[in-house]
Design a protein around this motif. Structure first.
Motif, PDB file in Angstrom:
ATOM      1  N   LYS A 395       0.827  -1.048  -0.059  1.00  0.00           N
ATOM      2  CA  LYS A 395       0.085   0.012  -0.003  1.00  0.00           C
ATOM      3  C   LYS A 395       0.981   1.346  -0.045  1.00  0.00           C
ATOM      4  N   ASP A 396       1.733   1.390   1.138  1.00  0.00           N
ATOM      5  CA  ASP A 396       2.660   2.553   0.994  1.00  0.00           C
ATOM      6  C   ASP A 396       3.662   2.603  -0.027  1.00  0.00           C
ATOM      7  N   THR A 397       4.116   1.642  -0.796  1.00  0.00           N
ATOM      8  CA  THR A 397       5.169   1.676  -1.651  1.00  0.00           C
ATOM      9  C   THR A 397       4.439   1.955  -3.186  1.00  0.00           C
ATOM     10  N   TYR A 398       3.324   1.336  -3.516  1.00  0.00           N
ATOM     11  CA  TYR A 398       2.768   1.163  -4.776  1.00  0.00           C
ATOM     12  C   TYR A 398       1.309   1.978  -4.963  1.00  0.00           C
ATOM     13  N   ASN A 399       1.266   2.980  -3.937  1.00  0.00           N
ATOM     14  CA  ASN A 399       0.081   4.031  -4.056  1.00  0.00           C
ATOM     15  C   ASN A 399      -1.157   2.971  -3.925  1.00  0.00           C
ATOM     16  N   ASN A 400      -1.228   1.913  -2.878  1.00  0.00           N
ATOM     17  CA  ASN A 400      -2.588   1.484  -2.537  1.00  0.00           C
ATOM     18  C   ASN A 400      -3.315   0.808  -3.744  1.00  0.00           C
ATOM     19  N   PRO A 401      -2.573  -0.002  -4.530  1.00  0.00           N
ATOM     20  CA  PRO A 401      -3.268  -0.812  -5.567  1.00  0.00           C
ATOM     21  C   PRO A 401      -4.635  -1.794  -4.933  1.00  0.00           C
ATOM     22  N   THR A 402      -5.361  -2.082  -5.956  1.00  0.00           N
ATOM     23  CA  THR A 402      -6.077  -3.272  -5.433  1.00  0.00           C
ATOM     24  C   THR A 402      -5.373  -4.538  -5.500  1.00  0.00           C
ATOM     25  N   ILE A 403      -5.486  -5.132  -4.380  1.00  0.00           N
ATOM     26  CA  ILE A 403      -4.777  -6.498  -4.245  1.00  0.00           C
ATOM     27  C   ILE A 403      -5.665  -7.580  -4.061  1.00  0.00           C
ATOM     28  N   TYR A 404      -5.366  -8.617  -4.527  1.00  0.00           N
ATOM     29  CA  TYR A 404      -5.913  -9.884  -4.536  1.00  0.00           C
ATOM     30  C   TYR A 404      -4.953 -10.821  -3.871  1.00  0.00           C
ATOM     31  N   ILE A 405      -5.092 -11.441  -2.912  1.00  0.00           N
ATOM     32  CA  ILE A 405      -4.258 -12.463  -2.272  1.00  0.00           C
ATOM     33  C   ILE A 405      -4.616 -13.815  -3.083  1.00  0.00           C
ATOM     34  N   THR A 406      -3.677 -14.135  -3.954  1.00  0.00           N
ATOM     35  CA  THR A 406      -3.867 -15.250  -4.803  1.00  0.00           C
ATOM     36  C   THR A 406      -3.424 -16.642  -4.557  1.00  0.00           C
ATOM     37  N   GLU A 407      -2.683 -16.594  -3.414  1.00  0.00           N
ATOM     38  CA  GLU A 407      -2.298 -17.597  -2.989  1.00  0.00           C
ATOM     39  C   GLU A 407      -1.856 -17.477  -1.375  1.00  0.00           C
ATOM     40  N   ASN A 408      -2.119 -18.419  -0.350  1.00  0.00           N
ATOM     41  CA  ASN A 408      -1.729 -18.530   0.843  1.00  0.00           C
ATOM     42  C   ASN A 408      -2.036 -19.833   1.630  1.00  0.00           C
ATOM     43  N   GLY A 409      -0.992 -20.284   2.091  1.00  0.00           N
ATOM     44  CA  GLY A 409      -1.501 -21.626   2.522  1.00  0.00           C
ATOM     45  C   GLY A 409      -0.381 -22.206   3.361  1.00  0.00           C
ATOM     46  N   PHE A 410      -0.590 -23.474   3.882  1.00  0.00           N
ATOM     47  CA  PHE A 410       0.313 -24.444   4.845  1.00  0.00           C
ATOM     48  C   PHE A 410       0.235 -25.703   4.553  1.00  0.00           C
ATOM     49  N   SER A 411       1.753 -26.325   4.608  1.00  0.00           N
ATOM     50  CA  SER A 411       1.599 -27.721   4.066  1.00  0.00           C
ATOM     51  C   SER A 411       1.701 -28.683   5.253  1.00  0.00           C
ATOM     52  N   THR A 412       1.262 -29.666   5.011  1.00  0.00           N
ATOM     53  CA  THR A 412       1.367 -30.816   6.119  1.00  0.00           C
ATOM     54  C   THR A 412       1.723 -32.107   5.583  1.00  0.00           C
ATOM     55  N   ALA A 413       1.979 -33.191   6.279  1.00  0.00           N
ATOM     56  CA  ALA A 413       1.972 -34.425   5.687  1.00  0.00           C
ATOM     57  C   ALA A 413       0.600 -34.970   5.292  1.00  0.00           C
ATOM     58  N   THR A 414       0.543 -36.330   4.993  1.00  0.00           N
ATOM     59  CA  THR A 414      -0.629 -36.836   4.792  1.00  0.00           C
ATOM     60  C   THR A 414      -1.681 -36.908   6.164  1.00  0.00           C
ATOM     61  N   GLY A 415      -3.079 -36.956   5.798  1.00  0.00           N
ATOM     62  CA  GLY A 415      -3.953 -36.957   6.824  1.00  0.00           C
ATOM     63  C   GLY A 415      -4.773 -35.798   6.857  1.00  0.00           C
ATOM     64  N   ARG A 416      -6.111 -35.975   7.457  1.00  0.00           N
ATOM     65  CA  ARG A 416      -6.972 -35.076   7.352  1.00  0.00           C
ATOM     66  C   ARG A 416      -7.322 -34.173   8.657  1.00  0.00           C
ATOM     67  N   ASN A 417      -6.605 -34.517   9.662  1.00  0.00           N
ATOM     68  CA  ASN A 417      -6.647 -33.781  10.913  1.00  0.00           C
ATOM     69  C   ASN A 417      -5.857 -32.636  10.866  1.00  0.00           C
ATOM     70  N   ASP A 418      -5.768 -31.656  10.061  1.00  0.00           N
ATOM     71  CA  ASP A 418      -5.012 -30.736   9.812  1.00  0.00           C
ATOM     72  C   ASP A 418      -5.201 -29.353  10.876  1.00  0.00           C
ATOM     73  N   THR A 419      -5.273 -29.307  12.037  1.00  0.00           N
ATOM     74  CA  THR A 419      -5.507 -28.523  12.761  1.00  0.00           C
ATOM     75  C   THR A 419      -4.538 -27.357  12.886  1.00  0.00           C
ATOM     76  N   ASP A 420      -3.398 -27.639  12.398  1.00  0.00           N
ATOM     77  CA  ASP A 420      -2.402 -26.476  12.136  1.00  0.00           C
ATOM     78  C   ASP A 420      -2.651 -25.668  10.875  1.00  0.00           C
ATOM     79  N   ARG A 421      -3.114 -26.278   9.660  1.00  0.00           N
ATOM     80  CA  ARG A 421      -3.576 -25.355   8.746  1.00  0.00           C
ATOM     81  C   ARG A 421      -4.519 -24.561   8.883  1.00  0.00           C
ATOM     82  N   ALA A 422      -5.502 -25.093   9.712  1.00  0.00           N
ATOM     83  CA  ALA A 422      -6.671 -24.322  10.084  1.00  0.00           C
ATOM     84  C   ALA A 422      -6.338 -23.217  10.900  1.00  0.00           C
ATOM     85  N   ASP A 423      -5.467 -23.396  11.806  1.00  0.00           N
ATOM     86  CA  ASP A 423      -4.973 -22.234  12.713  1.00  0.00           C
ATOM     87  C   ASP A 423      -3.974 -21.402  11.740  1.00  0.00           C
TER      88      ASP A 423
END
Length: 529
Positions: A395-423
């Motif tokens: 915002k401060d460097t590039y005159n507050n452009p419209t920003i879309y966060i197109t990726e953000n995430g967290f990796s885990t090993a296998t398994g579905r109980n990924d509470t750390d990703r949810a956090d």
């Protein structure tokens, strides 16, 4: 009449409980603005499979996994992946289940142009993406299309790839084909994904396709050609398609957030230089008034080049004409962000890096805060305020452009109980809310990724998906993880509730049961009435 009343009360009871719970749980919680969208993201090579089906040509990743399969950590490849080429309707069902309004996906250049050039357009490839786009729109999901997510046709790679200036014209020709075939329905275009990562790993360290190791020369040349190719595609869209199609087109840049490791002037300058090299190298030509690299970066690389006995800088600034052509060629600022770091600069980093290289030009060291939670599988540290600081920096460097966060995430090993990703999602989305309070013009967020995907040189040893893919099942069964249930609730309520704790074992069956009871009740009402 008694039966009618009973059924009516039953329907109200079974459908209103969630809204009552929502009202209770959202007290004192901040809400995302109405014009803020939620979505998820994927890329073609990482999920599509069908590597040699439907008229598709070879990409440089198809080449890599055949000529050097041992380079992939777990020996896997993207030949089948999640088989989204055949199961794209299943992916759309997941998007609908999550309740998101945006799906960011990429188009495989060799699936549309098997030989890289527009003299032959593959009708089967066009049909596949038409089907996907139409399925999304039929389910009220907006397609955000990435034109290039690292899948260069192999024959163009053999002709120089991103190290030849000709690629700007090749890319422009390819983009024009996409605009002509899909632009009547696609209104959001991303030209190129993460030029820094693509150039650094593909043409710097050699850890990604095409595995060229040239960290202080090829890396900069790749980045320069990517900026020129992006500008070429933007001008083609602006001049030939915007008036009739009415869309927007931008680029997605990646950045870690760098902060000084101490209050020393050297550390403060080192952190600023880190942001200049990693983000400014690509953002300044497009979002600043100069259309060129940051002057600080130009000076540092020139100084290092002189130390190495070279007669000219390894970083070739844009010409006056090129710079003018670069300025303003992004309708939005696409941002991929995963982690943050502290930066220091002192004598301990002098001469420790391979020369020439970006790291040697930059001359800083990095370290994480020991209190940041790190996933056990990859490189991501969890620090949600880092995203807030990065958004404010943009915002401060590039005159507050419209920003879309197109990726953000967290990796885990296998398994579905990924509470750390949810956090992780909770913490980073709270950082986004803080940035909105700071006046940042951020308008959307795409979680990476919808489903477990082929994570490049890591293979499937790291998993970023909201949905688990059973790689051993030919149907590639998709199952929700704990994080999918949490993200679904965030999307539904437009709030981040830290107390929401879904039951992974029973959530799906409860949803099915509730839906069944409601449908049964309506059916009984129809019979009685």
């Amino acid at each position: 009449m008694f039966y009618k009343l009973f059924i009516f009360v039953f329907c109200i009871f079974t459908t209103s409980g969630s809204s009552v719970q929502y009202e209770k749980q959202t007290q004192n919680l901040r809400t995302f603005p109405d014009d803020f969208f939620f979505g998820t993201a994927t890329s073609s090579y990482q999920i599509e499979g069908a590597w040699n089906e439907g008229g598709k040509g070879w990409s440089m990743w198809d080449q890599l996994v055949r000529t050097d399969p041992g380079h992939i950590r777990d020996g896997t490849n993207g030949d089948v992946a999640a088989n989204s080429y055949h199961f794209y309707k299943k992916d759309v069902e997941l998007l609908k289940e999550l309740g998101v309004s945006v799906y960011r996906f990429s188009i495989a250049w060799p699936r549309i142009l098997p030989y890289g050039r527009p003299d032959y357009v593959n009708p089967e490839g066009v049909a596949y993406y038409n089907n996907l786009i139409n399925e999304l729109l039929a389910n009220d999901i907006t397609p955000f299309v990435t034109i290039y997510h690292w899948e260069l046709p192999q024959n163009l790679n053999e002709q120089g790839g991103w190290l030849t200036s000709e690629i700007a014209d090749w890319f422009g020709d390819y983009a024009r084909v996409l605009f002509a075939n899909f632009g009547d329905r696609v209104k959001h275009w991303i030209t190129i994904n993460e030029p820094h990562i693509h150039c650094s790993f593909g043409y710097g360290t050699g850890s990604h396709a095409p595995r060229i190791k040239s960290p202080g020369i090829g890396y900069y040349e790749c980045g320069r050609n990517i900026i020129l190719a992006h500008a070429k595609a933007w001008h083609i869209y602006d001049k030939e398609f915007r008036a009739t199609q009415g869309g927007v087109i931008g680029i997605t840049l990646d950045s870690t957030m760098a902060m000084p490791g101490s209050n020393s002037p050297d550390d403060i300058q080192g952190a600023a230089d880190y942001m200049t090299f990693y983000l400014g190298q690509y953002a300044d030509p497009l979002f600043s008034a100069t259309g060129n690299y940051p002057q600080r970066m130009i000076d540092l690389v020139a100084e290092a080049s002189r130390r190495q006995g070279l007669n000219e800088s390894r970083l070739k600034p844009f010409t006056q004409e090129e710079a003018k052509n670069n300025i303003g060629t992004s309708d939005f600022f696409g941002l991929n962000h995963y982690s943050s770091t502290y930066v220091y600069r002192n004598s301990s980093v002098t001469g420790i890096y391979e020369a020439p290289s970006l790291n040697d030009d930059l001359q800083v060291g990095t370290f994480p805060d020991p209190n940041w939670y790190k996933n056990p599988t990859a490189w991501v540290y969890r620090y949600g305020q880092g995203l807030r600081k990065l958004l404010v920096h943009i915002k401060d460097t590039y005159n507050n452009p419209t920003i879309y966060i197109t990726e953000n995430g967290f990796s885990t090993a296998t398994g579905r109980n990924d509470t750390d990703r949810a956090d992780y999602y909770r913490e980073y989305l709270n950082g986004v809310l803080d940035a909105i309070d700071d006046g940042v013009n951020v308008k959307g967020y795409c979680a990476w990724s919808l489903i477990d995907n082929f994570e490049w040189s890591f293979g499937y040893s790291v998993r970023f998906g909201l949905y688990e893919i059973d790689q051993d099942d030919p149907e590639k069964i998709r199952k929700p993880k704990y994080s999918a249930l949490v993200y679904k609730e965030i999307v539904r309520t437009r709030t981040v509730d830290p107390s929401y704790n879904p039951d992974l074992a029973t959530d799906a069956s409860v949803d099915i049961k509730s839906s069944f009871l409601f449908v049964l009740a309506v059916a009984v009402l129809n019979i009685i009435w």
